[in-house]
Design an enzyme around this catalytic site. Structure first.
Site, short mmCIF file in Angstrom:
data_model
loop_
_atom_site.label_atom_id
_atom_site.label_comp_id
_atom_site.label_asym_id
_atom_site.label_seq_id
_atom_site.Cartn_x
_atom_site.Cartn_y
_atom_site.Cartn_z
N ASP A 106 124.20 37.79 -32.60
CA ASP A 106 125.14 37.03 -31.76
C ASP A 106 124.75 35.56 -31.72
O ASP A 106 123.59 35.20 -31.95
CB ASP A 106 125.13 37.56 -30.32
CG ASP A 106 125.65 38.98 -30.24
OD1 ASP A 106 126.33 39.42 -31.18
OD2 ASP A 106 125.36 39.64 -29.22
N1 URA Z 1 122.46 43.39 -29.62
C1 URA Z 1 123.16 42.38 -29.05
O1 URA Z 1 123.69 42.51 -27.96
N2 URA Z 1 123.20 41.20 -29.70
C2 URA Z 1 122.60 40.99 -30.90
O2 URA Z 1 122.66 39.87 -31.45
C3 URA Z 1 121.89 42.04 -31.47
C4 URA Z 1 121.84 43.25 -30.81
#
Ligand code: URA
Length: 236
Positions: A106
């Site tokens: 993310d």
């Molecule tokens: N879980 C999440 O919520 N975000 C990420 O970037 C990776 C795993």
């Protein structure tokens, strides 16, 4: 050339537009080098990254590239974006536009992102049945408890996808910090799992994929190529 895997004789017959009998002759005359060595076997399997020459002329020489990036927060795991800097913008390799991302993070997650032009390798790491472990350090707003460990191990039902998450390991490191190990990568998975406890994730950092650790010498925003050993051992 978009070649996945093929027998050497078929590949040469097609490339040279000759019969496979003629290919056998070429091999017998020591005219073909495969990865720098005289090829004799008609049925050896080659792939996109095999180096093939005929009479000293290169027929195929694609290189495979494997990059680890220490992704900073605020950089998007995409090859293009109109709003944010992308992981590709952080790279300076001449071949960077050939690369694809192996498992996104993310925007506000930091840490290990892999990029390659070898789709077989990325499949080894991302296909659900491969169950490659991704490890994260998570910092929470509220205190952790043993309840979380059980809930993560049991799996959680996600109505939107109509799935139950695979057993995940949660190790409590301190009141507000945990190590989480996932073998899948659902959309915002970690944040949603802690969301069940109404416990917002304050920071999320991926530090390993399979046997590969994010290089502790690699500053945020920088990348390096993987060693052949790292490439081969990542899912062993
Ligand atoms: N879980 C999440 O919520 N975000 C990420 O970037 C990776 C795993």
């Amino acid at each position: 050339m978009a070649l996945n895997k093929a027998r050497l004789d078929r590949f040469l017959a097609q490339y040279c537009q000759v019969s496979r009998k003629n290919v056998r002759l070429m091999l017998a005359q020591n005219r073909v080098l495969l990865n720098g060595v005289i090829a004799h076997d008609i049925d050896v399997i080659i792939d996109t990254f095999s180096h093939v020459t005929l009479d000293g002329k290169v027929i195929q020489e694609n290189s495979a590239y494997y990059i680890m990036l220490n992704k900073p927060i605020g950089v998007v795991s995409a090859t293009r974006d109109t709003k944010h800097k992308t992981v590709l913008d952080l790279l300076e390799y001449p071949f960077k536009n050939e690369l694809h991302i192996v498992g996104r993070l993310d925007l506000n997650t930091s840490g290990l992102v892999l990029m390659t032009n070898d789709s077989r390798w990325s499949e080894r790491l991302t296909l659900p049945m491969k169950k490659v472990t991704k490890r994260y350090i998570v910092t929470l707003q509220n205190k952790l408890s043993e309840e979380y460990v059980t809930a993560f191990a049991e799996g959680m039902y996600f109505a939107f996808e109509n799935i139950t998450t695979k057993p995940a390991t949660l190790i409590i490191l301190s009141d507000y910090q945990a190590q989480v190990e996932l073998v899948e990568g659902r959309y915002h998975q970690i944040k949603r799992m802690f969301g069940r406890f109404r416990n917002p994730v304050m920071a999320l950092h991926r530090f390993s994929i399979g046997n590969l650790q994010l290089d502790s010498q690699l500053p945020s925003g920088l990348s390096r190529t993987l060693t052949p050993l790292e490439v081969n051992n990542i899912d062993k």
